[in-house]
Write a protein that holds these residues in place. Structure first.
Motif, PDB file in Angstrom:
ATOM      1  N   PRO A 357       0.823  -1.207   0.000  1.00  0.00           N
ATOM      2  CA  PRO A 357       0.000   0.000   0.000  1.00  0.00           C
ATOM      3  C   PRO A 357       0.859   1.259   0.000  1.00  0.00           C
ATOM      4  O   PRO A 357       2.081   1.203   0.198  1.00  0.00           O
ATOM      5  N   ALA A 358       0.222   2.400  -0.201  1.00  0.00           N
ATOM      6  CA  ALA A 358       0.919   3.682  -0.133  1.00  0.00           C
ATOM      7  C   ALA A 358       1.449   3.910   1.277  1.00  0.00           C
ATOM      8  O   ALA A 358       0.828   3.506   2.262  1.00  0.00           O
ATOM      9  N   GLU A 359       2.598   4.547   1.391  1.00  0.00           N
ATOM     10  CA  GLU A 359       3.187   4.815   2.700  1.00  0.00           C
ATOM     11  C   GLU A 359       2.398   5.881   3.452  1.00  0.00           C
ATOM     12  O   GLU A 359       2.394   5.903   4.680  1.00  0.00           O
ATOM     13  N   VAL A 362      -3.597   8.607   0.734  1.00  0.00           N
ATOM     14  CA  VAL A 362      -3.787   9.260  -0.563  1.00  0.00           C
ATOM     15  C   VAL A 362      -5.249   9.657  -0.711  1.00  0.00           C
ATOM     16  O   VAL A 362      -6.144   9.001  -0.177  1.00  0.00           O
ATOM     17  N   THR A 363      -5.484  10.735  -1.412  1.00  0.00           N
ATOM     18  CA  THR A 363      -6.851  11.225  -1.614  1.00  0.00           C
ATOM     19  C   THR A 363      -7.353  11.001  -3.028  1.00  0.00           C
ATOM     20  O   THR A 363      -8.556  11.028  -3.266  1.00  0.00           O
ATOM     21  N   GLN A 364      -6.428  10.775  -3.968  1.00  0.00           N
ATOM     22  CA  GLN A 364      -6.813  10.559  -5.361  1.00  0.00           C
ATOM     23  C   GLN A 364      -6.526   9.109  -5.762  1.00  0.00           C
ATOM     24  O   GLN A 364      -5.441   8.592  -5.461  1.00  0.00           O
ATOM     25  N   PRO A 365      -7.487   8.453  -6.426  1.00  0.00           N
ATOM     26  CA  PRO A 365      -7.292   7.038  -6.783  1.00  0.00           C
ATOM     27  C   PRO A 365      -5.999   6.764  -7.538  1.00  0.00           C
ATOM     28  O   PRO A 365      -5.317   5.770  -7.266  1.00  0.00           O
ATOM     29  N   MET A 366      -5.627   7.649  -8.460  1.00  0.00           N
ATOM     30  CA  MET A 366      -4.461   7.389  -9.295  1.00  0.00           C
ATOM     31  C   MET A 366      -3.144   7.645  -8.560  1.00  0.00           C
ATOM     32  O   MET A 366      -2.073   7.452  -9.127  1.00  0.00           O
ATOM     33  N   ASP A 367      -3.224   8.059  -7.302  1.00  0.00           N
ATOM     34  CA  ASP A 367      -2.031   8.152  -6.457  1.00  0.00           C
ATOM     35  C   ASP A 367      -1.852   6.905  -5.597  1.00  0.00           C
ATOM     36  O   ASP A 367      -0.877   6.800  -4.850  1.00  0.00           O
ATOM     37  N   ASP A 368      -2.777   5.985  -5.721  1.00  0.00           N
ATOM     38  CA  ASP A 368      -2.765   4.751  -4.923  1.00  0.00           C
ATOM     39  C   ASP A 368      -2.011   3.670  -5.710  1.00  0.00           C
ATOM     40  O   ASP A 368      -2.438   3.284  -6.802  1.00  0.00           O
ATOM     41  N   PRO A 369      -0.877   3.177  -5.187  1.00  0.00           N
ATOM     42  CA  PRO A 369      -0.088   2.196  -5.965  1.00  0.00           C
ATOM     43  C   PRO A 369      -0.840   0.904  -6.276  1.00  0.00           C
ATOM     44  O   PRO A 369      -0.577   0.267  -7.310  1.00  0.00           O
ATOM     45  N   ILE A 371      -4.179   0.625  -6.786  1.00  0.00           N
ATOM     46  CA  ILE A 371      -5.087   0.949  -7.900  1.00  0.00           C
ATOM     47  C   ILE A 371      -4.292   1.093  -9.194  1.00  0.00           C
ATOM     48  O   ILE A 371      -4.709   0.605 -10.258  1.00  0.00           O
ATOM     49  N   LEU A 372      -3.140   1.745  -9.125  1.00  0.00           N
ATOM     50  CA  LEU A 372      -2.312   1.909 -10.321  1.00  0.00           C
ATOM     51  C   LEU A 372      -1.894   0.556 -10.901  1.00  0.00           C
ATOM     52  O   LEU A 372      -1.899   0.374 -12.123  1.00  0.00           O
ATOM     53  N   ALA A 373      -1.564  -0.389 -10.026  1.00  0.00           N
ATOM     54  CA  ALA A 373      -1.172  -1.722 -10.497  1.00  0.00           C
ATOM     55  C   ALA A 373      -2.335  -2.407 -11.205  1.00  0.00           C
ATOM     56  O   ALA A 373      -2.150  -3.071 -12.238  1.00  0.00           O
ATOM     57  N   ALA A 374      -3.556  -2.248 -10.663  1.00  0.00           N
ATOM     58  CA  ALA A 374      -4.736  -2.838 -11.303  1.00  0.00           C
ATOM     59  C   ALA A 374      -5.020  -2.166 -12.638  1.00  0.00           C
ATOM     60  O   ALA A 374      -5.389  -2.829 -13.620  1.00  0.00           O
TER      61      ALA A 374
END
Length: 381
Positions: A357-359, A362-369, A371-374
């Motif tokens: 997960p993010a360290e 995060v407030t934006q979905p595309m800043d979430d690693p 979600i980005l991987a998916a």
């Protein structure tokens, strides 16, 4: 002569003391041996109520005993619900509660800080804002009061009013709010990019299937051609809600099997209609129960890749039994299995794509690693 007289006096005192001691012993023996029809817990409770020298809260000792009995099972999934918490429990599983529509936390100055105001709720309509510090409820100061006690003052019956005094930018304001029934969202949809939609499912309690399907169809109407389901931090819920959603998504076949304490087995099946588009499911260590089985079924049908962190492994299901005093117990009464017959107890699901997960929050979905991987996985499909 004097010695004889003293001896007689002392003998009378000894006899008197022995008599008192014998009387107390007889009284205690009557209490002890006169209650042979009681269970140990009943006997102990009566002993405490009748003989303990201090004040006794009967409800408190019964709650503690009941909680200890459930705890002694060694099952982390069984739980005891005191009578005064049963209504809140039912509101949670029904995703509906009576309130004013705010999320609060204890403020540093002893006030109650409003951290979120539900859109369209009575608090928003009355003008409350995130950041407001509640200092009085119905003209009673809450400064220094526990958060739980403050919440009880704010809560009340449907269609009744409560007056709040708040500090906003050092200005004191008085707001009157009408308590109403508020429906908590169960599933929400959001378009990301490249025709990918994100469906966040908060739990599998009441309305999960209908709201999840509505979110899916709304995203597809907006042009979504691929979907990510986020069941991270999802505590699970009702099996029938899980089955209804899986039936909408998956092709014909076995979905979910339960076996209860008596050995009775039940299997739910899907029909031939399904959603045939690329999908992914996000999970983490706080994805429990139905959330895990949702991810497992999607994976076993090869309908979706599982992304994120290993889940906890909850393989038992509970039933809630109401007790005579209004309390309740959620008791593990059976186990359940994936479409391929796997029990996830203490095993969980290992993601196809493990991602930390993010360290930081995060407030934006595309800043979430995760979600980005998916998203990257679906872009290649």
């Amino acid at each position: 002569m004097k010695n004889d007289k003293l001896t007689r006096v002392l003998s009378y005192v000894v006899v008197a003391l022995l008599s008192v001691t014998l009387t107390v012993a007889v009284m205690l023996s009557i209490f002890v041996f006169g209650n042979q029809g009681q269970t140990k817990l009943e006997y102990l409770e009566n002993l405490i109520l009748q003989c303990f020298i201090g004040d006794v809260d009967k409800t408190a000792i019964e709650d503690a005993a009941a909680n200890a009995m459930v705890g002694a099972l060694g099952d982390r999934w069984s739980y005891y619900i005191p009578a005064d918490q049963y209504t809140a429990h039912m509101e949670q599983v029904n995703n509906s509660y009576v309130g004013i529509g705010i999320t609060v936390q204890a403020g540093e100055d002893g006030s109650i800080l409003v951290v979120q105001v539900a859109a369209g709720g009575p608090a928003e309509e009355a003008g409350l804002q995130a950041g407001d510090a509640i200092i009085k409820v119905a003209n009673q100061s809450v400064i220094g009061m526990s958060l739980n006690d403050s919440k009880k003052l704010i809560q009340g019956e449907e269609n009744t009013k409560v007056t709040l005094t708040v500090l906003r930018n050092e200005e004191e304001l008085t707001v009157e709010v009408t308590r109403r029934r508020i429906e908590s969202p169960v599933a929400e949809g959001k378009m990301l990019e490249d025709g990918i939609g994100l469906v966040t499912i908060y739990n599998f309690n009441s309305k999960c299937a209908s709201e999840s399907i509505a979110a899916i169809e709304n995203l597809m109407a907006q042009g979504a051609q691929k979907l990510i389901f986020d069941v991270r931090n999802n505590p699970g819920g009702y099996a029938h809600e899980l089955v209804a959603l899986l039936d909408y998504l998956l092709p014909e076949g076995k979905l979910f099997t339960t076996v209860d304490y008596s050995g009775k087995e039940n299997t739910d099946w899907s029909d031939a209609k399904c959603l045939d588009i690329p999908m992914a499911v996000l999970v983490n260590g706080s994805s429990y129960s139905a959330a895990e089985f949702f991810a497992a079924a999607m994976s076993e049908y090869e309908a979706a890749a599982v992304v994120g962190e290993k889940t906890v492994g909850k393989g038992y299901f509970q039933s809630t039994f109401r007790l005579p005093d209004g309390s309740a117990v959620g008791l593990s009464i059976g186990e359940y299995f994936t479409p391929k017959g796997e029990n996830l107890a203490n095993v969980g699901i290992t993601p196809d794509l493990p991602v930390e997960p993010a360290e930081e929050t995060v407030t934006q979905p595309m800043d979430d690693p995760q979600i980005l991987a998916a998203v990257e996985y679906l872009r290649a499909k």
